[in-house]
Write an enzyme that holds these catalytic residues in place. Structure first.
Site, PDB file in Angstrom:
ATOM      1  N   HIS A 196      -2.493 -10.683  -0.599  1.00 35.57           N
ATOM      2  CA  HIS A 196      -2.336  -9.227  -0.554  1.00 35.57           C
ATOM      3  C   HIS A 196      -2.626  -8.677  -1.950  1.00 35.57           C
ATOM      4  O   HIS A 196      -2.127  -9.211  -2.933  1.00 35.57           O
ATOM      5  CB  HIS A 196      -0.896  -8.892  -0.143  1.00 35.57           C
ATOM      6  CG  HIS A 196      -0.664  -7.452   0.142  1.00 35.57           C
ATOM      7  ND1 HIS A 196      -0.589  -6.502  -0.856  1.00 35.57           N
ATOM      8  CD2 HIS A 196      -0.514  -6.793   1.310  1.00 35.57           C
ATOM      9  CE1 HIS A 196      -0.390  -5.313  -0.296  1.00 35.57           C
ATOM     10  NE2 HIS A 196      -0.338  -5.455   1.012  1.00 35.57           N
ATOM     11  N   CYS A 234      -5.813  -4.626   1.976  1.00 37.63           N
ATOM     12  CA  CYS A 234      -4.895  -3.501   2.187  1.00 37.63           C
ATOM     13  C   CYS A 234      -5.534  -2.235   1.628  1.00 37.63           C
ATOM     14  O   CYS A 234      -5.667  -2.084   0.409  1.00 37.63           O
ATOM     15  CB  CYS A 234      -3.563  -3.800   1.498  1.00 37.63           C
ATOM     16  SG  CYS A 234      -2.399  -2.434   1.641  1.00 37.63           S
ATOM     17  N   HIS A 263      -4.763  -4.540   6.473  1.00 39.30           N
ATOM     18  CA  HIS A 263      -3.683  -3.553   6.455  1.00 39.30           C
ATOM     19  C   HIS A 263      -4.368  -2.201   6.378  1.00 39.30           C
ATOM     20  O   HIS A 263      -5.073  -1.929   5.398  1.00 39.30           O
ATOM     21  CB  HIS A 263      -2.818  -3.723   5.215  1.00 39.30           C
ATOM     22  CG  HIS A 263      -1.845  -4.860   5.294  1.00 39.30           C
ATOM     23  ND1 HIS A 263      -0.896  -5.085   4.326  1.00 39.30           N
ATOM     24  CD2 HIS A 263      -1.650  -5.806   6.232  1.00 39.30           C
ATOM     25  CE1 HIS A 263      -0.168  -6.144   4.677  1.00 39.30           C
ATOM     26  NE2 HIS A 263      -0.617  -6.608   5.812  1.00 39.30           N
ATOM     27  N   ASP A 308      -0.245   0.216   8.546  1.00 38.59           N
ATOM     28  CA  ASP A 308       0.674  -0.119   7.460  1.00 38.59           C
ATOM     29  C   ASP A 308       1.731   0.971   7.374  1.00 38.59           C
ATOM     30  O   ASP A 308       1.972   1.667   8.350  1.00 38.59           O
ATOM     31  CB  ASP A 308      -0.154  -0.312   6.180  1.00 38.59           C
ATOM     32  CG  ASP A 308       0.510  -1.248   5.199  1.00 38.59           C
ATOM     33  OD1 ASP A 308       1.664  -1.627   5.421  1.00 38.59           O
ATOM     34  OD2 ASP A 308      -0.121  -1.599   4.194  1.00 38.59           O
ATOM     35  N   HIS A 309       2.328   1.095   6.215  1.00 36.87           N
ATOM     36  CA  HIS A 309       3.472   2.003   6.082  1.00 36.87           C
ATOM     37  C   HIS A 309       3.307   3.293   6.872  1.00 36.87           C
ATOM     38  O   HIS A 309       2.218   3.873   6.896  1.00 36.87           O
ATOM     39  CB  HIS A 309       3.649   2.421   4.624  1.00 36.87           C
ATOM     40  CG  HIS A 309       3.765   1.267   3.699  1.00 36.87           C
ATOM     41  ND1 HIS A 309       3.795   1.391   2.346  1.00 36.87           N
ATOM     42  CD2 HIS A 309       3.865  -0.048   3.947  1.00 36.87           C
ATOM     43  CE1 HIS A 309       3.906   0.202   1.794  1.00 36.87           C
ATOM     44  NE2 HIS A 309       3.936  -0.705   2.754  1.00 36.87           N
ATOM     45  N   TYR A 322       8.666   1.498   7.172  1.00 38.38           N
ATOM     46  CA  TYR A 322       8.523   0.653   8.361  1.00 38.38           C
ATOM     47  C   TYR A 322       9.296   1.151   9.578  1.00 38.38           C
ATOM     48  O   TYR A 322       9.903   0.368  10.303  1.00 38.38           O
ATOM     49  CB  TYR A 322       8.906  -0.797   8.015  1.00 38.38           C
ATOM     50  CG  TYR A 322       7.820  -1.468   7.206  1.00 38.38           C
ATOM     51  CD1 TYR A 322       6.682  -1.979   7.826  1.00 38.38           C
ATOM     52  CD2 TYR A 322       7.891  -1.539   5.815  1.00 38.38           C
ATOM     53  CE1 TYR A 322       5.663  -2.555   7.083  1.00 38.38           C
ATOM     54  CE2 TYR A 322       6.871  -2.121   5.073  1.00 38.38           C
ATOM     55  CZ  TYR A 322       5.767  -2.628   5.720  1.00 38.38           C
ATOM     56  OH  TYR A 322       4.749  -3.201   5.002  1.00 38.38           O
TER      57      TYR A 322
HETATM   58  C1  DNO Z   1       4.238  -3.652   1.684  1.00 36.50           C
HETATM   59  C2  DNO Z   1       3.597  -4.904   2.056  1.00 36.50           C
HETATM   60  C3  DNO Z   1       3.770  -5.931   0.986  1.00 36.50           C
HETATM   61  C4  DNO Z   1       3.262  -7.266   1.463  1.00 36.50           C
HETATM   62  C5  DNO Z   1       3.359  -8.345   0.459  1.00 36.50           C
HETATM   63  C6  DNO Z   1       2.596  -9.561   0.937  1.00 36.50           C
HETATM   64  O1  DNO Z   1       4.703  -2.964   2.502  1.00 36.50           O
HETATM   65  O2  DNO Z   1       2.301  -4.725   2.418  1.00 36.50           O
HETATM   66  O3  DNO Z   1       5.132  -6.024   0.683  1.00 36.50           O
HETATM   67  O4  DNO Z   1       3.994  -7.666   2.565  1.00 36.50           O
HETATM   68  O5  DNO Z   1       2.882  -7.966  -0.765  1.00 36.50           O
HETATM   69  O6  DNO Z   1       3.053 -10.672   0.294  1.00 36.50           O
END
Ligand code: DNO
Length: 351
Positions: A196, A234, A263, A308-309, A322
């Site tokens: 990531h 991401c 992501h 993602d978020h 989340y």
């Molecule tokens: C944030 C996530 C990160 C991710 C880590 C992977 O929301 O995308 O915390 O899980 O960096 O190791």
């Protein structure tokens, strides 16, 4: 692409029943959360997690994350033992049917924000990073949800100093060692390791961050020339720096078969380089989400995707970034773009 959703296990206020009802959802992205970094995950815990997920007709093919112990990143202490444990975790997860593992190599702090519930113009709450707030933040006196909370202030101060001394090149050296050790195991097990990117993609609190841009990602991928050594791309993390052209990165690394996990989220970059996490919709942020999905489509991406978020909307209370609703809207939006791309390319190929 295979649409997935992050789930924090039984303590997650979002339930598997709810996730199952999001259109197009095939699986969850999760982890064994009660084992400290560096340790081997019990087979029973992995099995139990998998069965619970399968009962809800979802798959457990992606793990996020198997955390990398700070000793490994610092190349000190018990790092060799922790790397052996890491390999064992890859084997155990592969046995349980896991195909992709997401991890990061960010020193001490995972994602960093200055506020977790900033009210946006539409009344929703979002995670934001305001540079002037971050400049005043003291990491010894705070903790964010993505961080390892097991360090006391003294240990934390020592760690920060150790990373400042290690510097960027030292961190690269330890990352290279780790990758050369674990990727042969991942290849044997046919598991895709997706790093990531650092979030945000610049150093925070004076300590180095290296998975930040194209040049560094090129260097990272060169460490081991194999498709099992790849990326969790991401958009929201790399996209905070407008120098990172996300669709171009997807086209480049997607064509090379080095993206195993996507992501997908949007962010709004502000004038001073601060950013707010916006809804997934292109016009709410700085990224062109249709162009991002088109890049994945053009390279024939068949890996895992997750929205993602999300913001907190409709009065939802939950784990910052989340909640259920906004991420579900994100998934629906991504699916909508994808369906259009599929139909258009199908139509084009007929004429
Ligand atoms: C944030 C996530 C990160 C991710 C880590 C992977 O929301 O995308 O915390 O899980 O960096 O190791």
């Amino acid at each position: 692409m295979k649409m997935t959703f992050r789930w924090y296990g039984k303590d997650d206020p979002v339930t598997l029943d709810e996730i199952r009802q999001i259109p197009g959802m095939t699986g969850v992205v999760t982890a064994v959360y009660d084992v400290p970094p560096g340790q081997v995950w019990p087979k029973e815990s992995i099995q139990e997690l998998k069965e619970e997920i399968q009962k809800h007709h979802l798959t457990m093919e992606v793990i996020e994350s198997v955390p990398v112990h700070e000793d490994i990143k610092l190349g000190r202490g018990r790092y060799k033992e922790y790397i052996e444990n890491y390999k064992e975790n890859i084997r155990r997860l592969a046995e349980a049917g896991v195909k992709c593992i997401c991890y990061n190599f960010m020193p001490v702090f995972d994602w960093t924000r200055s506020r977790l519930n900033q009210t946006l113009k539409d009344g929703s709450n979002a995670l934001v990073y305001y540079k002037e707030d971050v400049d005043k933040m003291d990491p010894l006196k705070m903790s964010l949800p993505g961080w390892d909370a097991s360090y006391g202030p003294e240990e934390m101060a020592e760690l920060i100093e150790a990373y400042q001394k290690l510097g960027e090149e030292g961190l690269w050296k330890n990352l290279e060692y780790f990758i050369r050790e674990i990727i042969p195991t991942a290849i044997d097990c046919d598991v895709y390791m997706g790093i990531h990117p650092d979030d945000p993609p610049w150093p925070v609190f004076g300590i180095p961050r290296i998975i930040t841009n194209e040049k560094n990602i090129d260097r990272f991928l060169k460490i081991y020339d194999d498709k099992h050594h790849g990326l969790t791309l991401c958009s929201g993390s790399l996209g905070c720096s407008l120098d990172n052209d996300i669709p171009a990165l997807i086209r480049k690394y997607g064509a090379e078969n080095r993206i195993c996990f996507a992501h997908v989220r949007n962010i709004k970059v502000l004038e001073d380089g601060s950013f707010e996490e916006s809804s997934h919709l292109s016009k709410d942020g700085s990224l062109d989400m249709a162009e991002i999905m088109k890049a994945y489509h053009d390279v024939g991406f068949e890996g895992y995707v997750r929205p993602d978020h999300g913001r907190m909307i409709w009065g939802e209370q939950g784990r910052p970034g989340y909640g259920l609703y906004d991420r579900a809207l994100g998934a629906a939006y991504i699916n909508g773009i994808w369906e259009t791309l599929e139909k258009m390319s199908d139509r084009d190929s007929r004429y």
